[in-house]
Motif scaffolding. Structure first.
Motif, PDB file in Angstrom:
ATOM      1  N   ASP A   1      -9.371  -4.927   4.804  1.00  0.00           N
ATOM      2  CA  ASP A   1      -9.295  -3.462   5.122  1.00  0.00           C
ATOM      3  C   ASP A   1      -8.041  -3.141   6.014  1.00  0.00           C
ATOM      4  O   ASP A   1      -7.607  -3.614   7.055  1.00  0.00           O
ATOM      5  CB  ASP A   1     -10.533  -3.300   5.779  1.00  0.00           C
ATOM      6  N   TYR A   2      -7.384  -1.771   5.419  1.00  0.00           N
ATOM      7  CA  TYR A   2      -6.476  -1.196   6.527  1.00  0.00           C
ATOM      8  C   TYR A   2      -6.894   0.468   6.570  1.00  0.00           C
ATOM      9  O   TYR A   2      -7.856   0.723   5.727  1.00  0.00           O
ATOM     10  CB  TYR A   2      -5.277  -1.406   5.689  1.00  0.00           C
TER      11      TYR A   2
ATOM     12  N   ILE B   1       0.953  -1.179  -0.073  1.00  0.00           N
ATOM     13  CA  ILE B   1      -0.039   0.073  -0.072  1.00  0.00           C
ATOM     14  C   ILE B   1       1.136   1.211   0.078  1.00  0.00           C
ATOM     15  O   ILE B   1       1.814   1.493   0.776  1.00  0.00           O
ATOM     16  CB  ILE B   1      -0.963   0.032   1.164  1.00  0.00           C
TER      17      ILE B   1
ATOM     18  N   GLY C   1       1.300   5.744  -1.330  1.00  0.00           N
ATOM     19  CA  GLY C   1       0.695   6.938  -1.895  1.00  0.00           C
ATOM     20  C   GLY C   1       1.765   8.151  -1.845  1.00  0.00           C
ATOM     21  O   GLY C   1       2.969   7.787  -1.502  1.00  0.00           O
TER      22      GLY C   1
ATOM     23  N   ILE D   1      -1.778  -1.730  -4.048  1.00  0.00           N
ATOM     24  CA  ILE D   1      -2.722  -0.416  -4.345  1.00  0.00           C
ATOM     25  C   ILE D   1      -1.714   0.797  -4.002  1.00  0.00           C
ATOM     26  O   ILE D   1      -1.094   0.884  -3.107  1.00  0.00           O
ATOM     27  CB  ILE D   1      -3.754  -0.461  -3.555  1.00  0.00           C
ATOM     28  N   ASN D   2      -2.071   1.651  -5.249  1.00  0.00           N
ATOM     29  CA  ASN D   2      -1.502   2.954  -4.868  1.00  0.00           C
ATOM     30  C   ASN D   2      -2.515   4.119  -4.433  1.00  0.00           C
ATOM     31  O   ASN D   2      -3.724   4.235  -5.384  1.00  0.00           O
ATOM     32  CB  ASN D   2      -0.800   3.598  -6.255  1.00  0.00           C
ATOM     33  N   LEU D   3      -2.473   4.724  -3.328  1.00  0.00           N
ATOM     34  CA  LEU D   3      -3.655   5.420  -3.019  1.00  0.00           C
ATOM     35  C   LEU D   3      -3.624   6.854  -3.439  1.00  0.00           C
ATOM     36  O   LEU D   3      -4.493   7.595  -3.613  1.00  0.00           O
ATOM     37  CB  LEU D   3      -3.638   5.612  -1.578  1.00  0.00           C
TER      38      LEU D   3
ATOM     39  N   LYS E   1      -8.752   5.102   4.236  1.00  0.00           N
ATOM     40  CA  LYS E   1      -9.291   3.540   4.419  1.00  0.00           C
ATOM     41  C   LYS E   1      -8.576   2.919   2.768  1.00  0.00           C
ATOM     42  O   LYS E   1      -8.798   3.677   1.867  1.00  0.00           O
ATOM     43  CB  LYS E   1     -10.590   3.369   4.625  1.00  0.00           C
ATOM     44  N   ALA E   2      -8.260   1.825   3.070  1.00  0.00           N
ATOM     45  CA  ALA E   2      -7.887   1.144   2.110  1.00  0.00           C
ATOM     46  C   ALA E   2      -8.283  -0.473   2.139  1.00  0.00           C
ATOM     47  O   ALA E   2      -8.166  -1.045   3.123  1.00  0.00           O
ATOM     48  CB  ALA E   2      -6.193   0.938   1.841  1.00  0.00           C
ATOM     49  N   LYS E   3      -8.635  -1.045   1.088  1.00  0.00           N
ATOM     50  CA  LYS E   3      -9.082  -2.435   1.206  1.00  0.00           C
ATOM     51  C   LYS E   3      -7.959  -3.016   0.184  1.00  0.00           C
ATOM     52  O   LYS E   3      -7.898  -2.748  -1.132  1.00  0.00           O
ATOM     53  CB  LYS E   3     -10.385  -2.658   0.477  1.00  0.00           C
ATOM     54  N   LEU E   4      -7.151  -4.055   0.623  1.00  0.00           N
ATOM     55  CA  LEU E   4      -6.324  -4.423  -0.075  1.00  0.00           C
ATOM     56  C   LEU E   4      -6.611  -5.814  -0.686  1.00  0.00           C
ATOM     57  O   LEU E   4      -6.868  -7.029   0.000  1.00  0.00           O
ATOM     58  CB  LEU E   4      -4.740  -4.767   0.717  1.00  0.00           C
TER      59      LEU E   4
END
Length: 278
Positions: A248-249, A197, A199, A271-273, A264-267
């Protein structure tokens, strides 16, 4: 007794395919009695390089993983072959080009997909660890010899020493859950098998948007912190070696200015936020 092993550093493989070409150069059109029949010019990849892209632009990386016969200590192909495939005392697994004639069933015996069917010769084939050269005194395979980044390393040590090397260098094998006990080990395999993850943190000041260096970033899962990082000069951060599809993170960003933001991020895969504006 000392046995042969191959160590591959995923971080050093550039997908140049010289190991693949060197193997073809050695085996295509060449027969080595007692070791292997000729490899066909097309259709076989005794050394096959897997590729995986992680992330989204502009935060993206690519990993390459050379794969081949793993010369397993607990090889399913040996168990099924009825003597057509044998495990040598030095750890090398060989398919007998005479005894294995017509045994197409042995192709499916390899859970790694590295027994290839030679339709012309009606023969299952696999990479022999260049056993014919090893028996002549060679200390490295053709693939290692041709690798410009030293991503491959052949070593002949006893099992206790190999286990120690694997621990100290954090080496892994492919599909360990199969319990086949491969003799091909990988360093930095996480670059292929895990995800990240990431960004970029930015902020607006006096009408200008700029990156935020030195911001503290925390990664939380179920309310507990699992990792922390600091943004670089370009405002970038990256949490790597995370399990795919791990759910979820929460990413918490705190700048020295006191500005904060939570994302929030769902892996699933990496993923690049993107830009996180404070």
């Amino acid at each position: 007794m000392n046995k042969w092993n191959l160590i591959i550093d995923v971080a050093e493989c550039t997908n140049c395919n010289l190991c693949t070409l060197a193997t073809m150069d050695e085996y295509v059109g060449n027969e080595f009695p007692g070791y292997s029949a000729p490899m066909p010019k097309h259709g076989h990849k005794w050394i096959n390089i897997l590729q995986k892209e992680r992330g989204q632009l502009p935060l993206i990386d690519v990993a390459y993983v050379p794969t081949m016969c793993n010369h397993c200590d607990n090889a399913p192909c040996v168990a099924k072959s009825g003597g057509a495939i044998a495990k040598r005392d030095d750890g090398i697994v060989l398919i007998d080009p005479v005894k294995a004639k017509g045994r197409k069933d042995l192709v499916d015996a390899c859970p790694y997909g590295h027994i290839w069917w030679n339709d012309e010769l009606q023969l299952p084939q696999a990479w022999t660890f260049d056993a014919h050269l090893i028996d002549q005194g060679w200390k490295q395979t053709r693939g290692q010899q041709s690798c410009p980044t030293a991503a491959m390393r052949s070593i002949c040590v006893d099992d206790a020493e190999m286990a120690k090397i694997a621990r100290e260098q954090e080496l892994e094998t492919l599909k360990p859950e199969l319990s086949t006990k491969p003799r091909v080990y990988y360093k930095n395999l996480w670059r292929y098998s895990t995800c990240f993850i990431g960004g970029t943190v930015s902020a607006a000041a006096n009408g200008v948007v700029d990156c935020v260096a030195g911001a503290a970033v925390r990664l939380l899962k179920n309310g507990a912190m699992v990792a922390q990082a600091t943004t670089d000069n370009y405002g970038d951060f990256k949490f790597d070696r995370l399990e795919e599809d791990s759910g979820d993170y929460v990413v918490e960003v705190s700048a020295a200015s006191g500005a904060k933001k939570t994302v929030k991020a769902k892996l699933g895969a990496s993923i690049n936020l993107g830009e996180i504006r404070l």
